[in-house]
Design a protein around this motif. Structure first.
Motif, PDB file in Angstrom:
ATOM      1  N   LEU A 480       9.765  -2.576 -32.239  1.00 25.80           N
ATOM      2  CA  LEU A 480       8.311  -2.417 -32.361  1.00 25.80           C
ATOM      3  C   LEU A 480       7.682  -3.481 -33.243  1.00 25.80           C
ATOM      4  N   HIS A 481       8.505  -4.349 -33.811  1.00 25.00           N
ATOM      5  CA  HIS A 481       8.022  -5.435 -34.669  1.00 25.00           C
ATOM      6  C   HIS A 481       7.189  -4.912 -35.845  1.00 25.00           C
ATOM      7  N   VAL A 482       7.639  -3.788 -36.382  1.00 27.70           N
ATOM      8  CA  VAL A 482       6.994  -3.229 -37.564  1.00 27.70           C
ATOM      9  C   VAL A 482       7.379  -4.076 -38.774  1.00 27.70           C
ATOM     10  N   PRO A 483       6.444  -4.406 -39.655  1.00 28.48           N
ATOM     11  CA  PRO A 483       6.790  -5.184 -40.853  1.00 28.48           C
ATOM     12  C   PRO A 483       7.850  -4.467 -41.686  1.00 28.48           C
ATOM     13  N   PRO A 484       8.736  -5.217 -42.338  1.00 27.11           N
ATOM     14  CA  PRO A 484       9.797  -4.570 -43.126  1.00 27.11           C
ATOM     15  C   PRO A 484       9.269  -3.620 -44.187  1.00 27.11           C
ATOM     16  N   GLU A 485       8.117  -3.937 -44.766  1.00 26.85           N
ATOM     17  CA  GLU A 485       7.555  -3.082 -45.813  1.00 26.85           C
ATOM     18  C   GLU A 485       7.137  -1.723 -45.250  1.00 26.85           C
ATOM     19  N   ALA A 487       8.242  -0.409 -42.461  1.00 31.78           N
ATOM     20  CA  ALA A 487       9.450   0.275 -41.996  1.00 31.78           C
ATOM     21  C   ALA A 487      10.190   0.927 -43.159  1.00 31.78           C
ATOM     22  N   ALA A 488      10.224   0.259 -44.316  1.00 34.21           N
ATOM     23  CA  ALA A 488      10.867   0.852 -45.494  1.00 34.21           C
ATOM     24  C   ALA A 488      10.117   2.099 -45.949  1.00 34.21           C
ATOM     25  N   PHE A 489       8.791   2.037 -45.929  1.00 35.52           N
ATOM     26  CA  PHE A 489       8.004   3.216 -46.306  1.00 35.52           C
ATOM     27  C   PHE A 489       8.295   4.388 -45.374  1.00 35.52           C
ATOM     28  N   LEU A 490       8.280   4.141 -44.069  1.00 33.06           N
ATOM     29  CA  LEU A 490       8.510   5.220 -43.111  1.00 33.06           C
ATOM     30  C   LEU A 490       9.934   5.758 -43.219  1.00 33.06           C
ATOM     31  N   GLY A 491      10.901   4.871 -43.461  1.00 31.37           N
ATOM     32  CA  GLY A 491      12.278   5.335 -43.617  1.00 31.37           C
ATOM     33  C   GLY A 491      12.439   6.226 -44.841  1.00 31.37           C
ATOM     34  N   ALA A 492      11.851   5.811 -45.970  1.00 28.33           N
ATOM     35  CA  ALA A 492      11.926   6.631 -47.181  1.00 28.33           C
ATOM     36  C   ALA A 492      11.168   7.941 -47.007  1.00 28.33           C
ATOM     37  N   PHE A 493      10.040   7.894 -46.336  1.00 30.00           N
ATOM     38  CA  PHE A 493       9.270   9.110 -46.082  1.00 30.00           C
ATOM     39  C   PHE A 493      10.077  10.104 -45.249  1.00 30.00           C
ATOM     40  N   LEU A 494      10.720   9.608 -44.194  1.00 30.61           N
ATOM     41  CA  LEU A 494      11.529  10.495 -43.355  1.00 30.61           C
ATOM     42  C   LEU A 494      12.715  11.053 -44.141  1.00 30.61           C
ATOM     43  N   PHE A 556       8.632 -11.974 -53.595  1.00 33.57           N
ATOM     44  CA  PHE A 556       7.543 -11.076 -53.228  1.00 33.57           C
ATOM     45  C   PHE A 556       7.894 -10.234 -52.003  1.00 33.57           C
ATOM     46  N   ARG A 557       8.696 -10.785 -51.101  1.00 36.31           N
ATOM     47  CA  ARG A 557       9.171  -9.962 -49.977  1.00 36.31           C
ATOM     48  C   ARG A 557       9.998  -8.782 -50.495  1.00 36.31           C
ATOM     49  N   CYS A 564       7.694   0.075 -51.717  1.00 36.46           N
ATOM     50  CA  CYS A 564       7.414   0.998 -50.607  1.00 36.46           C
ATOM     51  C   CYS A 564       8.420   2.142 -50.548  1.00 36.46           C
ATOM     52  N   LEU A 565       9.615   1.964 -51.106  1.00 43.12           N
ATOM     53  CA  LEU A 565      10.629   3.024 -51.046  1.00 43.12           C
ATOM     54  C   LEU A 565      10.227   4.241 -51.877  1.00 43.12           C
ATOM     55  N   PRO A 566       9.922   4.108 -53.172  1.00 45.80           N
ATOM     56  CA  PRO A 566       9.487   5.306 -53.903  1.00 45.80           C
ATOM     57  C   PRO A 566       8.155   5.858 -53.413  1.00 45.80           C
ATOM     58  N   ILE A 567       7.283   4.989 -52.897  1.00 42.96           N
ATOM     59  CA  ILE A 567       6.014   5.490 -52.359  1.00 42.96           C
ATOM     60  C   ILE A 567       6.272   6.418 -51.175  1.00 42.96           C
TER      61      ILE A 567
END
Length: 584
Positions: A480-485, A487-494, A556-557, A564-567
């Motif tokens: 889906l070409h989701v930005p890594p940031e 994707a990290a947020f959604l992974g941590a949320f799940l 910065f990457r 995004c992980l703790p968020i």
């Protein structure tokens, strides 16, 4: 100290404020030493204080606690310092059970487990090697002997939730009362000033009411059913229902256990040896880093080099930390040895297959076992709870470890003239890549859970969560070409949502009670594998070459993914936990 010794053999609820404080602060110290965030330390201290009729205010930092306890009559402040910090998820779990065990012994219902027989069996049998088997056996016997026990278990969930709400409300009420009456409260054993006697008596009664008004409701008839059931099981097995395996006999008075007996249980928790030997810990590190390399895009040679290097490095690290050598020095030495072992392995293989000599990025994967995932995540969670001093300290500590590790890796690269440019694409089919990623994520999270001293069942649950969330994250980036940031947020949320679902399923009787684990013991290992270790190393590599533009780009990457992980975890907690949804 004299007043503590005087009341050491008194029931806890009848002991002086100093003796009660010694238990409260010690539990906080053990929780802090296990690597959890300050918000959990304060929550645990309040759970210990609540059944004693004590209100506690604690200032928690990375390695120290300053706690002030009051029972509405007396006040005492105690300060403790830890020489170092670490991670021990087994201890976090056992302290949750200890809090419920203590609450039940003081005549109230538990909040961590609706079926408190699990906590009782675990804490009472801490001195036995098969303590987990004893807890599982107790639950099976209770449910087998009483067909009403399953229904009582589900009914007791409401009691546990009610008791948890009462504890939260008592924190608010007692804080307000404590603020209004602070001027009229003295130290331990002191008496109110004559001119304030009436106000102090009213304040004392109000504080006691605020902290203790839910005793009868919290105990509940359903909890009594489960207690009676478990007592019947003990009688059938020939062991007294209230037998305690500690050195001191348990009193038969209504006051419950003594201060000495509670400290004896904490002694057993504090002195428990790590579940895994340095050799097995090295094997788990090897598995985790080899899986990490595959998820980063590495091939078989890269994984083999990382496996050897990480295994040797973690074994060296455990040996050094076991001798209490400085953490930063131990990390630097372990990283250098791991990187050299990885490079040496690939060059040895290169004698037979020259292709292996081209894999000069694998050594980065061999040093990823030192990633400080726990302080990174708990630091972010502390900041989300507006505890900036603790959060900043934890994040600073984590970045200090990362700095030492990346400097060590950069030094090895300069010594052996490596120029890592990333991993070569493997060109696998999307379905095969997704399946292999799920297997690798499972193995990686399992390995990191073992490094965090998680029991095997806890490690396997975290591994399942990690396999689902990390595979989803990587597939979103590729397909889906989701930005890594994002994707990290959604992974941590799940991961946070799945851990909540698991915990709720246990509390509502859908899963066995002994499988109830703290969320942080499941979520942090499952998202550690999402930490961008490769990004952080590349930033240091380019910085060492004074290529500041590329160094800042990769730094910065990495920073954006890390925050995004703790968020993501915080968002899951806000949606599912009222204590996180509202500022109280």
């Amino acid at each position: 100290m004299e007043d503590i010794e005087r009341d050491y053999d008194k029931p806890i609820v009848e002991a002086c404020i100093a003796a009660k404080t010694s238990l409260i602060v010690r539990v906080g110290m053990l929780e802090l030493g296990a690597g959890t965030g300050s918000f959990r330390v304060r929550e645990m201290m309040h759970r210990i204080a609540y059944p004693m009729g004590v209100h506690v205010r604690a200032d928690v930092n990375l390695t120290d606690i300053e706690a002030t306890c009051t029972d509405g009559v007396s006040r005492i402040t105690e300060v403790v310092d830890l020489p170092t910090t670490g991670v021990n998820t087994e201890r976090i779990w056992l302290l949750e059970h200890f809090a419920d065990w203590l609450s039940v012994k003081c005549g109230q219902a538990g909040t961590y487990h609706a079926m408190t027989v699990v906590s009782r069996e675990l804490v009472d049998n801490l001195d036995e090697p098969n303590v987990y088997a004893a807890a599982r056996k107790a639950v099976k016997e209770v449910l087998a002997q009483d067909q009403d026990a399953a229904k009582a278990l589900k009914d007791a969930v409401a009691t546990a939730v009610h008791n948890e709400d009462e504890i939260s409300q008592s924190r608010i009420d007692a804080a307000a009362i404590d603020t209004r009456t602070a001027a009229g409260l003295g130290t331990v054993g002191s008496t109110p000033r004559p001119d304030d006697s009436n106000d102090s008596e009213v304040a004392s009664a109000s504080a006691a009411a605020a902290v203790e008004n839910s005793d009868s409701a919290a105990a509940g008839s359903t909890a009594a059913k489960l207690s009676a059931t478990s007592q019947g099981r003990d009688s059938a097995s020939g062991r007294p229902a209230s037998s305690d395996k500690s050195a001191s006999p348990e009193p038969q008075a209504t006051g419950g256990i003594t201060v000495r007996q509670a400290h004896e249980r904490l002694d057993l928790i504090e002195r428990r040896k790590p579940l895994y030997s340095p050799l097995f810990s090295g094997f788990a590190s090897a598995v985790a880093c080899a899986a990490f390399v595959f998820l980063l895009g590495g091939g078989p040679y890269d994984m083999a080099g990382a496996f050897v290097g990480a295994g040797i490095g973690q074994w060296i690290r455990r040996q050094m930390l076991g001798r209490r050598i400085n953490q930063f020095f131990a990390t630097g030495v372990a990283v250098i040895i791991a990187a050299l072992a990885c490079v040496g392995t690939l060059r040895l293989v290169g004698i037979f297959d020259p292709v292996a000599l081209k894999h000069d990025t694998a050594y980065i994967g061999a040093i990823l076992f030192v990633i400080p995932g726990f302080p990174l995540v708990t630091g972010g969670l502390d900041i989300a709870k507006l505890d900036f001093p603790s959060g900043v300290q934890r994040i600073t500590y984590a970045f200090s470890i990362i700095l030492v590790a990346t400097l060590g890796g950069w030094a090895v690269a300069r010594m052996v003239m490596l120029n890592p440019q990333g991993f070569e694409p493997m060109n696998l089919s999307p379905w095969l890549m997704a399946g292999l990623r799920m297997i690798a994520a499972f193995c990686g999270v399992w390995g990191f859970s073992v490094l965090f001293n998680s029991p095997q069942r806890m490690a396997l649950v975290a591994a399942v969560i990690g396999a689902l969330t990390d595979t989803m994250r990587l597939e979103m980036q590729d397909l889906l070409h989701v930005p890594p940031e994002m994707a990290a947020f959604l992974g941590a949320f799940l991961a946070g949502m799945l851990a909540t679902v698991w915990r709720s399923s246990v509390r509502h009787g859908l899963l066995p009670p002994h499988l109830g684990y703290p969320r942080i013991s499941l979520t942090v290992p499952s998202i550690v594998i999402m930490v961008p270790g490769l990004y952080m190393y590349r930033a240091m590599f380019y910085l060492g070459q004074f290529n500041t533009l590329n160094a800042l780009d990769w730094a910065f990457r990495a920073f954006m993914v890390i925050i995004c992980l703790p968020i993501g975890l915080v968002t899951a907690r806000v949606l599912t936990d009222r204590s996180w949804r509202y500022d109280v």
